[in-house]
Design a protein around this motif. Structure first.
Motif, PDB file in Angstrom:
ATOM      1  N   GLU A 154       8.623  -9.633  -4.387  1.00  0.00           N
ATOM      2  CA  GLU A 154       8.199  -8.810  -5.683  1.00  0.00           C
ATOM      3  C   GLU A 154       7.169  -7.607  -5.282  1.00  0.00           C
ATOM      4  N   MET A 155       6.296  -7.698  -4.125  1.00  0.00           N
ATOM      5  CA  MET A 155       5.643  -6.571  -3.506  1.00  0.00           C
ATOM      6  C   MET A 155       6.474  -5.676  -3.087  1.00  0.00           C
ATOM      7  N   ARG A 156       7.540  -6.203  -2.369  1.00  0.00           N
ATOM      8  CA  ARG A 156       8.273  -4.989  -1.580  1.00  0.00           C
ATOM      9  C   ARG A 156       9.144  -4.484  -2.610  1.00  0.00           C
ATOM     10  N   ARG A 195       4.573   0.924   1.654  1.00  0.00           N
ATOM     11  CA  ARG A 195       4.067   0.074   2.396  1.00  0.00           C
ATOM     12  C   ARG A 195       3.326  -0.874   1.535  1.00  0.00           C
ATOM     13  N   ILE A 196       3.175  -2.028   1.986  1.00  0.00           N
ATOM     14  CA  ILE A 196       2.482  -3.359   1.401  1.00  0.00           C
ATOM     15  C   ILE A 196       1.182  -3.437   2.327  1.00  0.00           C
ATOM     16  N   VAL A 197       0.078  -4.299   1.765  1.00  0.00           N
ATOM     17  CA  VAL A 197      -1.174  -4.727   2.583  1.00  0.00           C
ATOM     18  C   VAL A 197      -1.498  -5.829   1.916  1.00  0.00           C
ATOM     19  N   PHE A 198      -1.963  -6.867   2.686  1.00  0.00           N
ATOM     20  CA  PHE A 198      -2.249  -8.192   2.125  1.00  0.00           C
ATOM     21  C   PHE A 198      -2.970  -8.943   3.199  1.00  0.00           C
ATOM     22  N   ASP A 199      -3.955 -10.011   2.825  1.00  0.00           N
ATOM     23  CA  ASP A 199      -4.555 -10.873   4.013  1.00  0.00           C
ATOM     24  C   ASP A 199      -4.054 -12.036   3.881  1.00  0.00           C
ATOM     25  N   ALA A 213       2.577  -3.855   6.141  1.00  0.00           N
ATOM     26  CA  ALA A 213       3.902  -3.834   6.579  1.00  0.00           C
ATOM     27  C   ALA A 213       4.766  -2.690   5.788  1.00  0.00           C
ATOM     28  N   ARG A 214       5.701  -1.971   6.306  1.00  0.00           N
ATOM     29  CA  ARG A 214       6.482  -1.123   5.709  1.00  0.00           C
ATOM     30  C   ARG A 214       7.776  -1.704   5.124  1.00  0.00           C
ATOM     31  N   VAL A 215       8.152  -0.763   3.836  1.00  0.00           N
ATOM     32  CA  VAL A 215       9.397  -1.136   3.274  1.00  0.00           C
ATOM     33  C   VAL A 215      10.469  -0.498   4.088  1.00  0.00           C
ATOM     34  N   ARG A 216      11.546  -1.392   4.590  1.00  0.00           N
ATOM     35  CA  ARG A 216      12.565  -0.815   5.468  1.00  0.00           C
ATOM     36  C   ARG A 216      13.343   0.259   4.681  1.00  0.00           C
TER      37      ARG A 216
END
Length: 235
Positions: free
Chosen positions: A133-135, A141-145, A232-235
């Protein structure tokens, strides 16, 4: 009370920032904000979604730096605190707070430049679905911990079971691949669990944090870090 139920309680929302980020917790707050800014990069003019925004400490920070931000959270009480915080900071015009479910984001595909989720991944019922869903709604890009399995956090989880999940790096790598995301960077930190910092005065927390950072800089210390910040980056 388990993690998600505890988080949504009205009385928790009213005192959340004071409970989590006063005393030694200020060190955690500063580090998390720095980690997020390093992961996101320049934010001015960018469209950013924060999932599980809580009381808006990250959304307000990003709006102050010129981003247009949407904060989404399931807790109405937390969102009320966030709106008040944005108003006091003078950034309400650059912030929108919405109540919603992280597993079913109410936005079209590629709607935001960046999607972030801090302090939530360990509570996600379906981590793979959450990443997808984030993607889906991110164009860049997305960022999470995550809280890490092979760390002192495992002791904290055992002592205070809140329903949170711990991850190994290999597990997160598999989840990223399944969601068709490309890892850009991962930063590791906090050998000492968060709970200790929140329980002690800042004057005592500061030297403990200095020692934590010194040991954490050693080559193999990242394997025992309590927290990892993922970009992470969306491809």
């Amino acid at each position: 009370m388990k993690g998600q139920e505890w988080y949504q309680a009205d009385d928790v929302a009213e005192e959340y920032d004071d409970k989590r980020f006063s005393r030694g917790g200020r060190l955690i707050d500063r580090r998390e904000k720095r980690a997020l800014l390093e992961a996101v990069g320049p934010v001015e003019g960018r469209e950013i979604l924060e999932i599980a925004c809580g009381t808006g400490r990250f959304t307000t920070m990003l709006a102050r730096r010129g981003a247009d931000v949407v904060g989404l959270d399931i807790s109405a009480a937390m969102l009320r605190q966030g709106r008040e915080k944005a108003r006091r900071a003078g950034v309400a015009d650059h912030l929108e707070f919405l109540r919603g479910d992280a597993g079913r984001l109410p936005f079209p595909d590629d709607h935001f430049d960046t999607v972030v989720a801090m302090r939530f991944f360990h509570l996600a019922d379906d981590p793979e679905g959450f990443l997808r869903e984030m993607r889906r709604v991110a164009s860049d890009r997305i960022v999470f911990d995550t809280f890490n399995r092979f760390s002192a956090r495992s002791i904290y989880n055992w002592a205070l079971p809140m329903g949170s999940r711990l991850y190994s790096k290999s597990e997160v790598a598999v989840l990223l691949a399944k969601a068709d995301l490309t890892l850009v960077d991962v930063a590791d930190d906090f050998l000492v669990p968060y709970g200790l910092y929140r329980a002690i005065p800042n004057a005592l927390a500061a030297p403990i944090r200095a020692a934590d950072e010194a040991v954490g800089a050693l080559p193999t210390a990242d394997h025992f870090a309590s927290v990892s910040y993922w970009t992470a980056r969306v491809r």
